[in-house]
Design a protein around this motif. Structure first.
Motif, PDB file in Angstrom:
ATOM      1  N   ALA A 137       3.172   1.227 -10.848  1.00 29.18           N
ATOM      2  CA  ALA A 137       3.016   0.649 -12.180  1.00 29.18           C
ATOM      3  C   ALA A 137       4.200  -0.249 -12.532  1.00 29.18           C
ATOM      4  O   ALA A 137       4.026  -1.340 -13.103  1.00 29.18           O
ATOM      5  N   PHE A 138       5.407   0.194 -12.179  1.00 26.77           N
ATOM      6  CA  PHE A 138       6.591  -0.627 -12.454  1.00 26.77           C
ATOM      7  C   PHE A 138       6.521  -1.930 -11.671  1.00 26.77           C
ATOM      8  O   PHE A 138       6.746  -3.018 -12.226  1.00 26.77           O
ATOM      9  N   LEU A 139       6.222  -1.845 -10.370  1.00 25.75           N
ATOM     10  CA  LEU A 139       6.156  -3.047  -9.546  1.00 25.75           C
ATOM     11  C   LEU A 139       5.074  -3.995 -10.039  1.00 25.75           C
ATOM     12  O   LEU A 139       5.276  -5.218 -10.113  1.00 25.75           O
ATOM     13  N   ASN A 140       3.926  -3.448 -10.396  1.00 20.21           N
ATOM     14  CA  ASN A 140       2.820  -4.295 -10.849  1.00 20.21           C
ATOM     15  C   ASN A 140       3.135  -4.957 -12.187  1.00 20.21           C
ATOM     16  O   ASN A 140       2.723  -6.095 -12.437  1.00 20.21           O
ATOM     17  N   ALA A 141       3.853  -4.259 -13.047  1.00 17.96           N
ATOM     18  CA  ALA A 141       4.267  -4.865 -14.306  1.00 17.96           C
ATOM     19  C   ALA A 141       5.229  -6.028 -14.074  1.00 17.96           C
ATOM     20  O   ALA A 141       5.368  -6.904 -14.931  1.00 17.96           O
ATOM     21  N   CYS A 142       5.862  -6.017 -12.907  1.00 13.89           N
ATOM     22  CA  CYS A 142       6.778  -7.100 -12.535  1.00 13.89           C
ATOM     23  C   CYS A 142       6.090  -8.165 -11.688  1.00 13.89           C
ATOM     24  O   CYS A 142       6.767  -9.013 -11.086  1.00 13.89           O
ATOM     25  N   GLY A 143       4.772  -8.120 -11.592  1.00 19.22           N
ATOM     26  CA  GLY A 143       4.031  -9.168 -10.911  1.00 19.22           C
ATOM     27  C   GLY A 143       3.616  -8.873  -9.497  1.00 19.22           C
ATOM     28  O   GLY A 143       3.059  -9.744  -8.816  1.00 19.22           O
ATOM     29  N   ALA A 144       3.865  -7.642  -9.016  1.00 13.99           N
ATOM     30  CA  ALA A 144       3.453  -7.277  -7.660  1.00 13.99           C
ATOM     31  C   ALA A 144       1.984  -6.863  -7.652  1.00 13.99           C
ATOM     32  O   ALA A 144       1.324  -6.797  -8.699  1.00 13.99           O
ATOM     33  N   SER A 145       1.473  -6.588  -6.443  1.00 14.54           N
ATOM     34  CA  SER A 145       0.090  -6.108  -6.283  1.00 14.54           C
ATOM     35  C   SER A 145       0.113  -4.842  -5.439  1.00 14.54           C
ATOM     36  O   SER A 145      -0.353  -4.835  -4.294  1.00 14.54           O
ATOM     37  N   ALA A 146       0.675  -3.780  -6.011  1.00 19.79           N
ATOM     38  CA  ALA A 146       0.798  -2.513  -5.302  1.00 19.79           C
ATOM     39  C   ALA A 146      -0.393  -1.619  -5.618  1.00 19.79           C
ATOM     40  O   ALA A 146      -0.767  -1.459  -6.780  1.00 19.79           O
ATOM     41  N   GLN A 147      -0.973  -1.028  -4.588  1.00 20.68           N
ATOM     42  CA  GLN A 147      -2.040  -0.052  -4.776  1.00 20.68           C
ATOM     43  C   GLN A 147      -1.606   1.283  -4.193  1.00 20.68           C
ATOM     44  O   GLN A 147      -0.832   1.330  -3.231  1.00 20.68           O
ATOM     45  N   VAL A 148      -2.083   2.354  -4.796  1.00 22.33           N
ATOM     46  CA  VAL A 148      -1.763   3.705  -4.323  1.00 22.33           C
ATOM     47  C   VAL A 148      -2.978   4.270  -3.614  1.00 22.33           C
ATOM     48  O   VAL A 148      -4.082   4.295  -4.173  1.00 22.33           O
ATOM     49  N   LEU A 149      -2.773   4.709  -2.393  1.00 20.63           N
ATOM     50  CA  LEU A 149      -3.827   5.351  -1.613  1.00 20.63           C
ATOM     51  C   LEU A 149      -3.507   6.831  -1.473  1.00 20.63           C
ATOM     52  O   LEU A 149      -2.534   7.200  -0.800  1.00 20.63           O
ATOM     53  N   ASN A 150      -4.299   7.679  -2.124  1.00 22.01           N
ATOM     54  CA  ASN A 150      -4.172   9.116  -1.923  1.00 22.01           C
ATOM     55  C   ASN A 150      -5.056   9.491  -0.737  1.00 22.01           C
ATOM     56  O   ASN A 150      -6.265   9.228  -0.736  1.00 22.01           O
ATOM     57  N   LEU A 171       0.855  -1.185   0.000  1.00 18.50           N
ATOM     58  CA  LEU A 171       0.000   0.000   0.000  1.00 18.50           C
ATOM     59  C   LEU A 171       0.890   1.234   0.000  1.00 18.50           C
ATOM     60  O   LEU A 171       1.565   1.523   0.989  1.00 18.50           O
ATOM     61  N   ILE A 172       0.915   1.972  -1.119  1.00 15.82           N
ATOM     62  CA  ILE A 172       1.710   3.194  -1.233  1.00 15.82           C
ATOM     63  C   ILE A 172       0.809   4.375  -0.892  1.00 15.82           C
ATOM     64  O   ILE A 172      -0.217   4.588  -1.539  1.00 15.82           O
ATOM     65  N   VAL A 173       1.198   5.139   0.128  1.00 14.25           N
ATOM     66  CA  VAL A 173       0.373   6.237   0.635  1.00 14.25           C
ATOM     67  C   VAL A 173       0.925   7.569   0.156  1.00 14.25           C
ATOM     68  O   VAL A 173       2.133   7.829   0.268  1.00 14.25           O
ATOM     69  N   THR A 174       0.051   8.425  -0.389  1.00 11.48           N
ATOM     70  CA  THR A 174       0.465   9.738  -0.860  1.00 11.48           C
ATOM     71  C   THR A 174      -0.445  10.819  -0.275  1.00 11.48           C
ATOM     72  O   THR A 174      -1.556  10.552   0.179  1.00 11.48           O
ATOM     73  N   ALA A 175       0.046  12.065  -0.321  1.00  9.54           N
ATOM     74  CA  ALA A 175      -0.694  13.209   0.205  1.00  9.54           C
ATOM     75  C   ALA A 175      -1.048  14.160  -0.927  1.00  9.54           C
ATOM     76  O   ALA A 175      -0.290  14.300  -1.903  1.00  9.54           O
ATOM     77  N   GLU A 176      -2.175  14.848  -0.777  1.00  7.03           N
ATOM     78  CA  GLU A 176      -2.686  15.650  -1.887  1.00  7.03           C
ATOM     79  C   GLU A 176      -1.823  16.862  -2.218  1.00  7.03           C
ATOM     80  O   GLU A 176      -1.815  17.317  -3.365  1.00  7.03           O
ATOM     81  N   ALA A 177      -1.092  17.420  -1.253  1.00  2.77           N
ATOM     82  CA  ALA A 177      -0.336  18.642  -1.496  1.00  2.77           C
ATOM     83  C   ALA A 177       1.169  18.417  -1.506  1.00  2.77           C
ATOM     84  O   ALA A 177       1.936  19.354  -1.338  1.00  2.77           O
ATOM     85  N   SER A 178       1.582  17.189  -1.720  1.00  3.71           N
ATOM     86  CA  SER A 178       3.006  16.871  -1.760  1.00  3.71           C
ATOM     87  C   SER A 178       3.500  16.780  -3.189  1.00  3.71           C
ATOM     88  O   SER A 178       2.923  16.061  -4.012  1.00  3.71           O
ATOM     89  N   ALA A 179       4.596  17.465  -3.473  1.00  9.70           N
ATOM     90  CA  ALA A 179       5.201  17.364  -4.800  1.00  9.70           C
ATOM     91  C   ALA A 179       5.778  15.977  -5.043  1.00  9.70           C
ATOM     92  O   ALA A 179       5.976  15.572  -6.191  1.00  9.70           O
ATOM     93  N   PHE A 180       6.038  15.226  -3.968  1.00  9.23           N
ATOM     94  CA  PHE A 180       6.633  13.899  -4.098  1.00  9.23           C
ATOM     95  C   PHE A 180       5.598  12.827  -4.437  1.00  9.23           C
ATOM     96  O   PHE A 180       5.959  11.711  -4.806  1.00  9.23           O
ATOM     97  N   ALA A 181       4.317  13.161  -4.296  1.00  9.06           N
ATOM     98  CA  ALA A 181       3.274  12.166  -4.543  1.00  9.06           C
ATOM     99  C   ALA A 181       3.283  11.680  -5.986  1.00  9.06           C
ATOM    100  O   ALA A 181       2.901  10.531  -6.266  1.00  9.06           O
ATOM    101  N   ALA A 182       3.727  12.527  -6.914  1.00 10.06           N
ATOM    102  CA  ALA A 182       3.699  12.154  -8.333  1.00 10.06           C
ATOM    103  C   ALA A 182       4.604  10.976  -8.636  1.00 10.06           C
ATOM    104  O   ALA A 182       4.429  10.304  -9.664  1.00 10.06           O
ATOM    105  N   ALA A 183       5.576  10.692  -7.759  1.00  7.78           N
ATOM    106  CA  ALA A 183       6.493   9.575  -8.008  1.00  7.78           C
ATOM    107  C   ALA A 183       5.856   8.228  -7.725  1.00  7.78           C
ATOM    108  O   ALA A 183       6.343   7.199  -8.210  1.00  7.78           O
ATOM    109  N   SER A 184       4.766   8.203  -6.967  1.00  7.26           N
ATOM    110  CA  SER A 184       4.219   6.929  -6.500  1.00  7.26           C
ATOM    111  C   SER A 184       3.470   6.133  -7.567  1.00  7.26           C
ATOM    112  O   SER A 184       3.661   4.919  -7.679  1.00  7.26           O
TER     113      SER A 184
END
Length: 330
Positions: free
Chosen positions: A283-296, A265-278
């Motif tokens: 997507a990269f991890l999931n393309a490699c067979g993972a099950s990553a979800q992003v929670l804003n 579970l990747i957690v991001t915040a609405e006003a963070s410039a770093f959230a765009a990296a998540s």
């Protein structure tokens, strides 16, 4: 008359167990004498009765130390205490070369640049985004800023070596304590995948809070994510000998078997410039067979946060969706 600082005066009494131990580093020779390279300090706390199945390991962000999980800059309980109150045994580490884990250039290599006030403001403070309302002290509060920056030190100049050591020491920690959940923040984000890559049977879940990225990025004053979601190699299938192979690959061409059954579970915040990296990281991890979800957090009604969401004014609210997710794992 000056009012003395007595944070214990109004703090509630806690019924909690706590202690510390070390994950030793290797013995190395320096100047004709035997020294230890890169030990890792581990502090733990647990409620009187641990009711959750797996302990939680908290890993701090770049240049900082484990204290970011204990108390907020404005003196409230941090995520470590709240997790213990929720029934978890909690282990909080100082990554090698940070905090109470000693740094010496003769054993760990050159240091990166010192952490600056300007860097702290750029990363954490509200900027032009009016949505960022939860930072815990005013921009003009010099004393609070001094106290905040005091906890920061330089990172090792070699990001790949630093991440390798972080992952090796954390894998050794799991060998000692058994299966656990990893919570990472910012620059420690890649360590989640790296530890799971080393000990897939011991990592029950990973909750990265705004992990460093996106894949293949060059992070100013820190280093390059040469191997996609990390600076150091992962065990791809088929094996990858050159990170350029990953850059040129089609989605799904390479897999990470160690992450195939690990909830992320990747957690991001609405006003963070770093959230765009998540999202690209997921997507990269999931393309490699993972099950990553992003929670804003904003999608869960938690607003006003930046990159320091774990210790901003509404830190209890930012933790709530993570606690809910963790509970669903047991």
């Amino acid at each position: 008359m000056r009012t003395h600082f007595a944070p214990w005066a109004h703090a509630p009494v806690r019924a909690i167990r706590r202690g510390h131990f070390w994950i030793p580093g290797e013995r190395v020779t320096s100047g004709g004498r035997t020294c230890q390279r890169g030990p890792m300090y581990v502090e733990w706390e647990a409620p009187e009765s641990v009711t959750r199945r797996w302990p939680v390991v908290l890993m701090h962000g770049g240049g900082f130390q484990s204290t970011e999980w204990f108390d907020t800059p404005d003196g409230r309980p941090g995520w470590a205490q709240r997790l213990a109150e929720a029934g978890y045994a909690v282990l909080v580490v100082d990554r090698p070369g940070h905090g109470r884990s000693p740094y010496h250039v003769d054993t760990l290599g050159p240091m990166g640049p010192p952490f600056s006030y300007e860097g702290g403001r750029q990363i954490y403070f509200p900027g032009d985004d009016a949505r960022h309302t939860q930072w815990p002290f005013a921009a003009h509060d010099g004393d609070a800023m001094d106290a905040f920056i005091a906890g920061y030190g330089p990172l090792p100049a070699d990001l790949e070596a630093s991440q390798t050591m972080d992952a090796d020491r954390t894998a050794a920690l799991l060998d000692r304590i058994g299966p656990a959940i990893l919570l990472t923040h910012s620059a420690s984000g890649p360590n989640g995948w790296l530890v799971a890559d080393r000990r897939p049977q011991l990592v029950r879940a990973i909750a990265p809070i705004e992990p460093m990225g996106p894949p293949f990025a060059t992070i100013p004053n820190i280093g390059e994510m040469r191997w996609g979601p990390a600076a150091t190699p992962l065990r791809f299938e088929p094996p990858v000998s050159d990170p350029a192979m990953l850059r040129q690959a089609r989605p799904g061409e390479f897999r990470l078997p160690s992450l195939a059954h690990t909830p992320i579970l990747i957690v991001t915040a609405e006003a963070s410039a770093f959230a765009a990296a998540s999202p690209p990281t997921a997507a990269f991890l999931n393309a490699c067979g993972a099950s990553a979800q992003v929670l804003n957090l904003a999608d869960r009604g938690v607003h006003g946060n930046g990159h320091g969401l774990i210790y901003e004014k509404n830190s209890d609210a930012t933790l709530a969706p993570v606690l809910e997710w963790l509970a669903s794992l047991n």
